[in-house]
Write an enzyme that holds these catalytic residues in place. Structure first.
Site, mmCIF file in Angstrom:
data_model
loop_
_atom_site.group_PDB
_atom_site.id
_atom_site.type_symbol
_atom_site.label_atom_id
_atom_site.label_comp_id
_atom_site.label_asym_id
_atom_site.label_seq_id
_atom_site.Cartn_x
_atom_site.Cartn_y
_atom_site.Cartn_z
ATOM 1 N N GLY B 12 32.025 -0.627 -68.371
ATOM 2 C CA GLY B 12 31.224 -0.670 -69.593
ATOM 3 C C GLY B 12 30.916 0.715 -70.129
ATOM 4 O O GLY B 12 30.741 0.894 -71.332
ATOM 5 N N THR B 13 30.890 1.725 -69.243
ATOM 6 C CA THR B 13 30.570 3.070 -69.715
ATOM 7 C C THR B 13 31.731 4.062 -69.615
ATOM 8 O O THR B 13 31.808 5.003 -70.379
ATOM 9 C CB THR B 13 29.362 3.671 -68.964
ATOM 10 O OG1 THR B 13 29.649 3.645 -67.571
ATOM 11 C CG2 THR B 13 28.102 2.859 -69.205
ATOM 12 N N ASN B 113 39.528 -8.943 -61.617
ATOM 13 C CA ASN B 113 38.096 -8.680 -61.603
ATOM 14 C C ASN B 113 37.793 -7.356 -60.881
ATOM 15 O O ASN B 113 38.390 -7.055 -59.858
ATOM 16 C CB ASN B 113 37.491 -9.880 -60.852
ATOM 17 C CG ASN B 113 36.030 -9.762 -60.602
ATOM 18 O OD1 ASN B 113 35.588 -8.923 -59.830
ATOM 19 N ND2 ASN B 113 35.270 -10.603 -61.264
ATOM 20 N N ASP B 114 36.874 -6.556 -61.424
ATOM 21 C CA ASP B 114 36.630 -5.217 -60.874
ATOM 22 C C ASP B 114 36.132 -5.214 -59.424
ATOM 23 O O ASP B 114 36.558 -4.383 -58.621
ATOM 24 C CB ASP B 114 35.708 -4.386 -61.784
ATOM 25 C CG ASP B 114 34.501 -5.150 -62.294
ATOM 26 O OD1 ASP B 114 34.226 -6.247 -61.757
ATOM 27 O OD2 ASP B 114 33.835 -4.660 -63.215
ATOM 28 N N GLY B 142 24.122 -5.094 -61.005
ATOM 29 C CA GLY B 142 24.151 -6.462 -60.496
ATOM 30 C C GLY B 142 24.709 -6.454 -59.084
ATOM 31 O O GLY B 142 24.820 -5.408 -58.452
ATOM 32 N N GLU B 163 31.535 -14.527 -56.001
ATOM 33 C CA GLU B 163 30.512 -14.069 -56.957
ATOM 34 C C GLU B 163 29.147 -14.201 -56.289
ATOM 35 O O GLU B 163 28.286 -14.980 -56.690
ATOM 36 C CB GLU B 163 30.598 -14.895 -58.248
ATOM 37 C CG GLU B 163 31.772 -14.528 -59.128
ATOM 38 C CD GLU B 163 31.594 -13.189 -59.861
ATOM 39 O OE1 GLU B 163 30.518 -12.574 -59.756
ATOM 40 O OE2 GLU B 163 32.560 -12.760 -60.518
ATOM 41 N N CYS B 176 17.827 -16.961 -63.994
ATOM 42 C CA CYS B 176 18.680 -15.770 -64.073
ATOM 43 C C CYS B 176 19.387 -15.775 -65.429
ATOM 44 O O CYS B 176 19.571 -16.822 -66.048
ATOM 45 C CB CYS B 176 19.693 -15.824 -62.929
ATOM 46 S SG CYS B 176 20.876 -14.467 -62.885
ATOM 47 N N CYS B 183 18.858 -16.284 -58.177
ATOM 48 C CA CYS B 183 20.123 -15.692 -57.709
ATOM 49 C C CYS B 183 19.871 -14.464 -56.825
ATOM 50 O O CYS B 183 18.915 -13.719 -57.048
ATOM 51 C CB CYS B 183 20.970 -15.268 -58.903
ATOM 52 S SG CYS B 183 21.581 -16.670 -59.834
ATOM 53 N N GLU B 185 21.167 -11.603 -56.842
ATOM 54 C CA GLU B 185 21.031 -10.316 -57.525
ATOM 55 C C GLU B 185 19.672 -10.139 -58.198
ATOM 56 O O GLU B 185 19.283 -9.018 -58.506
ATOM 57 C CB GLU B 185 22.202 -10.043 -58.489
ATOM 58 C CG GLU B 185 22.142 -10.690 -59.834
ATOM 59 C CD GLU B 185 23.214 -10.104 -60.784
ATOM 60 O OE1 GLU B 185 24.326 -9.789 -60.335
ATOM 61 O OE2 GLU B 185 22.909 -9.980 -61.979
#
Lengths: 320, 320
Positions: B12-13, B113-114, B142, B163, B176, B183, B185
């Site tokens: 995202g950054t 997926n990262d 997260g 996940e 959440c 959750c 997280e």
């Protein structure tokens, strides 16, 4: 010609033994009471007896078998074929069961956790329908399970993968007999359902459940019975059961993202009754794609799934 | 000669791109800001730019690459190479990223997926050390994760396996952002730790945390900083963080029974501080054999794990 497969489901109350073809067709089956209190030696003697009986009934010789599989309650060391110390098999401590049976029958003997065997059976010949990523959950006295990943039984570092019943859904909940807190099976097992019923009735709630219960000992089956008679308390309890099941299944989906989940065990006999609230809860608590990618169905093989899965161990492991 | 592997970690950054050998040796790397607000077209342009730059720095041609892998935030359709609609990539809706990059570079492009990529990287070249059954957990803004089963990345029906952050540890907890309740997280992520700190300080608790926080915005890092300074509130918060981590990890062990779990992400920088209470909690809440069969370690590859794992996708999937 393909050989036949023999599977023994060693349970706390009965020993269920089958011979099947490698297409899953039942050739013969035989059940004896375990009489677990008599200790391992006598129980193993009865296990041998069931094998000789299914061979005789099928008019087969030991040499017609590919091997024997045993479904056993955990904990066990599947790789070494050793039953460690299952709570419902008193006196069993580090019993080298696979070796003992190999010495008797002179063919390969595989050992595996009973819920993992049921998962294998449902995967090959039941509700799993050979879907690559498949999870089986048994909801009975306790809650157990098994996972098939990429078409193979996944049993983890030491046969304790997919122990869904003892994952916590409430970290601050009451202590479980396993030592953890707020375990899934404390909310959603058949025992939990019966206990919740007993508590409400103790508090003075009116319900036909207590009239249905034999000897005053309430079972999950009694609660379903009362539900069908329109009992209000039973309705509340079954709705709560369905909700808790949904919570636990959602967690399993977030962990495994499977294509199919099959529910077996006694409580799953009420599958159709539980389904609406259960599925709504799962949907609310899962990623959309994971929910949509997963079918939740009732298991198909019933009480023979453990023995059938045990028989299958010989196919599965010979492929590895 | 073996070809080289290119991996792009689309965050995202920032966009972090690497070229590695198939032994995991870093050949070149380059990072650009994502500037996600500019939308997919410009971001993809910058992704291409990073690939040309790492090739140039390594004095390699595209034809020297086995393929390109992309680590992307979910949700995505890994099999089709499509990024669906990640919350932190505004404007990305069903972007056929693999195809777009294949059209540019004329070599195979894989998408994953990262967190799954980071798991792969740690498995091959980091803390996983090619242990057959390995789980990676990233604890950062997260909580995400990835599972290696039998030496292969397990991504489930649609890349949403493991996940862990959105499995519930408190079914009756707060809602959440994912739609579920309580959750993992919400209790144990870096964001949760910072939020718990902010709440206590709002209530008037004395602490150096608020002095450390820049612009009054508390981060998880600030809490660890205060802990090292002997701050009482920070000590309480870190102990609670360690406890919640233990709860979630115990659940992962009951699901996966892995041989090794590696913790990555910003919060894992405090691994040594968190370890004692975390491991005590895990031990209390797991089967003994499962606990003893599992090593819990700090991840090794740091911020490059996503890009390295993306690069590895080309080895892994070509073997299937």
């Amino acid at each position: 010609m393909d050989k036949f497969l023999c599977g023994i489901d060693l349970g706390g109350t009965k020993i269920n033994t089958v011979i099947i073809t490698n297409k899953g067709e039942m050739v013969s089956s035989y059940t004896l009471p375990t009489l677990a209190h008599e200790g391992p030696e006598k129980v193993i003697q009865r296990m041998k007896e069931t094998v000789y009986k299914v061979l005789e009934d099928a008019k087969l010789d030991v040499s017609d078998l590919e091997g024997i599989g045993v479904a056993s309650p955990g904990p066990l060391d599947a790789k070494k074929g050793i039953v460690l110390n299952p709570p419902n098999l008193p006196g069993w401590i580090d019993i080298t069961l696979a070796k003992i049976l190999e010495d008797e029958f002179k063919i390969p003997v595989k050992l595996q956790n009973d819920a993992n065997c049921a998962a294998l059976a449902e995967y090959y010949f039941g509700a799993g329908n050979r879907t690559k990523n498949f999870v089986y959950i048994t909801i009975s006295t306790g809650i157990g399970g098994g996972a098939i990943i990429d078409g193979k039984l996944y049993d983890g570092a030491n046969s304790n993968a997919a122990e869904f019943g003892h994952a916590s859904i409430n970290f601050d909940g009451e202590k479980c007999q396993c030592g953890s807190y707020g375990c899934f099976e404390m909310y959603a097992s058949g025992t939990a359902l019966a206990n919740f019923a007993a508590k409400e009735i103790e508090k003075g709630r009116e319900s036909v459940i207590k009239d249905i219960a034999k000897d005053g000992k309430i079972t999950a089956k009694d609660v379903f019975e009362a539900y069908k008679m329109g009992d209000n308390l039973a309705k509340e309890l079954i709705e709560r059961e369905a909700f808790y099941l949904g919570v636990g299944i959602a967690n399993i989906i977030m962990n495994y993202n499977p294509e199919v989940i099959a529910l077996g065990g006694g409580v799953a006999n009420g599958f159709d009754i539980l389904y609406p609230i259960m599925i709504k809860t799962v949907e609310e608590r899962c990623y959309k794609a994971s929910f949509e990618g997963c079918k939740i169905v009732k298991a198909k093989l019933g009480q023979n799934s453990g023995a059938i899965g045990a028989a299958v161990l010989n196919i599965v492991f010979s492929k590895n």
